[in-house]
Motif scaffolding. Structure first.
Motif, mmCIF file in Angstrom:
data_model
loop_
_atom_site.group_PDB
_atom_site.id
_atom_site.type_symbol
_atom_site.label_atom_id
_atom_site.label_comp_id
_atom_site.label_asym_id
_atom_site.label_seq_id
_atom_site.Cartn_x
_atom_site.Cartn_y
_atom_site.Cartn_z
ATOM 1 N N VAL A 192 11.864 2.746 -2.187
ATOM 2 C CA VAL A 192 11.553 3.876 -3.065
ATOM 3 C C VAL A 192 12.650 3.989 -4.118
ATOM 4 O O VAL A 192 13.358 4.966 -4.216
ATOM 5 C CB VAL A 192 11.438 5.186 -2.265
ATOM 6 N N SER A 193 12.822 2.925 -4.877
ATOM 7 C CA SER A 193 13.794 2.914 -5.973
ATOM 8 C C SER A 193 13.291 1.882 -6.968
ATOM 9 O O SER A 193 12.444 1.070 -6.633
ATOM 10 C CB SER A 193 15.179 2.521 -5.449
ATOM 11 N N ARG A 349 5.658 -2.557 0.293
ATOM 12 C CA ARG A 349 5.521 -1.311 1.058
ATOM 13 C C ARG A 349 6.007 -1.541 2.473
ATOM 14 O O ARG A 349 6.350 -2.652 2.848
ATOM 15 C CB ARG A 349 4.035 -0.894 1.080
ATOM 16 N N LEU A 350 6.021 -0.494 3.244
ATOM 17 C CA LEU A 350 6.379 -0.626 4.658
ATOM 18 C C LEU A 350 5.194 -1.221 5.408
ATOM 19 O O LEU A 350 4.064 -1.046 5.009
ATOM 20 C CB LEU A 350 6.695 0.736 5.273
ATOM 21 N N THR B 51 4.842 6.149 -1.838
ATOM 22 C CA THR B 51 4.249 4.821 -2.061
ATOM 23 C C THR B 51 4.637 3.804 -0.997
ATOM 24 O O THR B 51 4.433 2.610 -1.185
ATOM 25 C CB THR B 51 4.631 4.218 -3.435
ATOM 26 N N ILE B 53 3.438 3.600 2.178
ATOM 27 C CA ILE B 53 2.235 3.097 2.854
ATOM 28 C C ILE B 53 1.002 3.564 2.095
ATOM 29 O O ILE B 53 1.060 4.503 1.291
ATOM 30 C CB ILE B 53 2.155 3.554 4.336
ATOM 31 N N LEU B 54 -0.101 2.886 2.355
ATOM 32 C CA LEU B 54 -1.355 3.237 1.698
ATOM 33 C C LEU B 54 -2.227 4.016 2.669
ATOM 34 O O LEU B 54 -2.285 3.698 3.848
ATOM 35 C CB LEU B 54 -2.096 1.967 1.270
ATOM 36 N N THR B 67 -0.449 7.054 -6.316
ATOM 37 C CA THR B 67 0.493 6.425 -5.376
ATOM 38 C C THR B 67 0.046 5.019 -4.978
ATOM 39 O O THR B 67 0.854 4.228 -4.508
ATOM 40 C CB THR B 67 0.640 7.251 -4.085
ATOM 41 N N ALA B 68 -1.230 4.718 -5.148
ATOM 42 C CA ALA B 68 -1.704 3.397 -4.743
ATOM 43 C C ALA B 68 -1.453 2.357 -5.825
ATOM 44 O O ALA B 68 -1.206 1.191 -5.528
ATOM 45 C CB ALA B 68 -3.192 3.456 -4.405
ATOM 46 N N THR B 69 -1.493 2.760 -7.097
ATOM 47 C CA THR B 69 -1.425 1.773 -8.169
ATOM 48 C C THR B 69 -0.159 1.855 -9.024
ATOM 49 O O THR B 69 0.321 0.843 -9.518
ATOM 50 C CB THR B 69 -2.648 1.912 -9.100
ATOM 51 N N LEU B 71 3.002 2.424 -8.334
ATOM 52 C CA LEU B 71 4.179 2.601 -7.478
ATOM 53 C C LEU B 71 5.484 2.425 -8.229
ATOM 54 O O LEU B 71 6.448 3.131 -7.961
ATOM 55 C CB LEU B 71 4.097 1.736 -6.212
ATOM 56 N N ARG B 75 8.334 5.288 -8.212
ATOM 57 C CA ARG B 75 9.618 5.037 -7.557
ATOM 58 C C ARG B 75 10.817 5.366 -8.449
ATOM 59 O O ARG B 75 11.916 5.559 -7.961
ATOM 60 C CB ARG B 75 9.671 3.586 -7.077
#
Lengths: 351, 305
Positions: A192-193, A349-350, B51, B53-54, B67-69, B71, B75
């Motif tokens: 997240v950066s 992503r995680l 962002t 996880i989906l 948040t899905a596209t 990111l 961020r």
């Protein structure tokens, strides 16, 4: 760029502040080289022998003197019968017995060997024949050992240890380093950066690449000045080949880090999936040529096999850059393939 | 224009449904609390919004970005403090802060005014390794690191869990000051007493959103007379109260029990006192009280169950 440099500085902080790990990383090559060089040796020194001299003339005395003077053998005692030799073998007091027939007998000399360890027996017999001289031992052909006339084990294991250390440090440390961020939860914050994943990967990789270069230099210096293994060929070629091989290992480490979630799993995976092939299939310890074909095939994709072959070409045979083009090419292909896969697998992503 | 919009989000991990059809909106500059026990789905919701996880279905936007596209843009604009302490334990306080500042392409000096109030608490320890800080100090440092790039929206996942009461109060005062600077804050907590400090809260339970409103409105909506009951034998009292035929609900609350009576029996405290006297309770105290967030949560959670 500033982001990247600051990331690399952070990585060095991690490495330097973990004194134990750093000590292991820097001392491991030294320990391994010394261990392989002095303790774990396939060479034979001062093997106990007994001689039954039935000839008792100047020629046989010369032979016995040569044997006693050799550093490979330790002449324990003179005996008078084969039964006596049997007894000594059974009690484990000698590894080899030499029987010199009387001058009037037509047959040649007889060498008795313990042979519980077949490799050792072969070596001993070969040494004995070489020591006694071709004519007198009735050797059928003249043998000349081109690149390693003294048959030093170090010529074989130094390239092997280099292959092992690079794989260990680059692959294991990189995978553990990345997985540690996952485990500690810091990867969550890094993701997240605005930091680019490529930066994260590169910054993780760079310090270990540098560290393994330090190790390569250590090993080469140690083997040159402690074990008398020369670097006959191009030093630049050696470093270039090592760098490409280190990159292969780094990519493997990256790949592992995308597959596992805990440091222990990373350590285990790199240990089993990477170290075992280096030890078993690279030709470092066991000759690949004698293995069944599935293993031979498998050894073709072990990067260490190509690296070790290339290092031997340069260090021992003294060949130049051109001779290792094939090894370079194959390793470079591996880098490209593995880097592609692991960058693709690296999660934005995680989970 | 809302800073955070969550539309019908559902997320499952295998068999376990972490979020069930959640919808929420958070206005700019709001201090919004997600209140619920462990396993309510708070962390999952934060990870979707940051962002990480989906969702399986549904859509979420942060600062108007999907948040899905989007990111990468998101961020840059949010600050995130995960529930677990997620800084580098082997780096010092100052090194951690500087590292996160450079990661976000800024410097500590540029945004010092924003973090000064918080940073002064930990500045005396700036050369200490982060791993050697106390729980409260760690959280303050983590907040500084999440703030150092002046985010538009701040996501704080259980920032006060495992923190001593004094530091908890300090921490909430800091959040109040940040809100006044115009930063939208989403914070989750399992502590009901912290809920009152939020502008609006969402009560979450088992992946569902029970209520969204201001803490005051939620308390007002409780709608029934509530009594605080104490006696000399508290443990026996809880059983006796629950066995009483006029009882609607009774929960243990630290030093007292909170009791609601059935509608036809409410106000009839005389009968209750007689009943409890008959059970041999002495030192009985029965006082009407205002409902708190926890009372509302228990009542609503009971309906869901």
């Amino acid at each position: 760029m500033k982001q990247f440099l600051s990331f690399i500085r952070k990585e060095f902080c991690h490495i330097f502040r973990d004194v134990r790990t750093m000590a292991i990383l820097l001392l491991m090559p030294v320990v391994l080289v010394v261990l392989f060089g002095y303790a774990i040796s396939t060479e034979v020194r001062q093997s106990p022998v007994a001689v039954w001299d039935q000839r008792r003339d100047d020629a046989s005395a010369r032979m016995i003197n040569r044997l006693a003077a050799s550093e490979y053998f330790d002449l324990r005692r003179m005996i008078g019968s084969t039964e006596e030799a049997d007894g000594l073998f059974r009690r484990g007091e000698i590894r080899l017995a030499l029987i010199i027939p009387p001058a009037h007998v037509a047959s040649g000399m007889q060498i008795l060997s313990d042979a519980t360890d077949p490799n050792e027996a072969t070596l001993l017999i070969r040494y004995a024949m070489a020591t006694l001289g071709p004519g007198e031992a009735n050797s059928p052909a003249e043998v000349s050992l081109l690149y390693n006339p003294q048959m030093k084990g170090a010529y074989n294991f130094v390239p092997g240890v280099m292959g092992m250390i690079l794989m260990l440090i680059c692959a294991m440390m990189t995978s553990v380093g990345i997985v540690k961020e996952k485990e500690m939860g810091t990867m969550e914050v890094l993701l997240v950066s605005p930091l680019k994943p490529a930066y994260i990967i590169l910054a993780k990789v760079a310090p270990y690449l540098l560290l393994s270069m330090v190790n390569i230099v250590t090993i080469v210096l140690l083997s040159r000045f402690l074990l008398d293994v020369p670097v006959r060929g191009s030093l630049f070629g050696l470093m270039a080949l090592s760098t490409v091989y280190a990159l292969v290992a780094l990519c493997l480490g990256l790949l592992i880090s995308t597959l596992v979630d805990t440091q222990q799993a990373a350590m285990l995976t790199s240990g089993v999936a990477l170290m075992l092939p280096v030890v078993l299939l690279s030709g470092m310890m066991f000759p690949v040529e004698n293995m069944p074909w599935p293993l031979r095939l498998l050894s073709e994709i072990v990067p260490a096999k190509w690296y070790i072959a290339g290092v031997k070409d340069i260090m021992i045979k003294g060949l130049g850059f051109g001779a290792i083009a094939r090894e370079m090419g194959i390793l470079a292909l591996m880098v490209a393939g593995l880097a592609g896969i692991s960058v693709k697998r690296f999660n934005l992503r995680l989970s | 224009m809302n800073d955070v919009i969550i539309r019908r989000i559902t997320k499952a991990y295998g068999e376990v449904t972490a979020l069930r059809d959640i919808s929420l909106t958070v206005s700019p500059g709001e201090l919004f609390g997600l209140i619920g026990p462990d396993g309510a789905g708070k962390t999952t919701l934060f990870r979707i919004l940051t962002t990480l996880i989906l969702p399986d279905s549904g859509q979420a936007t942060v600062c108007g970005l999907d948040t899905a596209t989007d990111l990468k843009q998101i961020r840059r604009r949010v600050g995130y403090m995960p529930g677990r302490f997620s800084l580098y334990q082997d780096l010092s306080v100052e090194e951690n802060l500087r590292f996160f500042a450079t990661v976000f392409d800024t410097t500590v000096e540029d945004n010092y005014d924003l973090i000064r109030d918080i940073y002064v608490h930990i500045e005396p320890f700036r050369h200490r390794r982060a791993g050697k800080l106390s729980g409260g100090m760690k959280q303050k440092l983590a907040l500084c690191c999440a703030l150092v790039h002046r985010p538009d929206v701040l996501f704080l996942d259980e920032p006060t869990t495992g923190v001593d009461p004094v530091s908890r109060i300090e921490f909430w005062e800091m959040l109040g000051r940040l809100r006044r600077q115009g930063i939208t804050i989403l914070v989750s907590t399992p502590y009901m007493d912290e809920a009152a400090r939020c502008d609006r809260i969402a009560l979450m339970y088992a992946g569902q959103c029970l209520t969204v409103d201001t803490p005051q409105a939620i308390c007002r909506s409780f709608g029934k007379p509530l009594y605080k009951v104490c006696s000399d034998r508290m443990y026996a009292l809880l059983g006796d109260l629950r066995a009483y035929d006029g009882t609607l609900s009774c929960y243990a609350f630290g030093d007292s029990h909170h009791l609601t009576l059935r509608e036809d029996r409410s106000g009839d405290t005389e009968a209750l006192a007689t009943y409890l006297g008959g059970k041999g309770h002495t030192g009985l105290r029965l006082t009407p009280i205002e409902a708190g967030i926890e009372d509302c949560f228990m009542a609503q959670g009971k309906e869901e169950r």
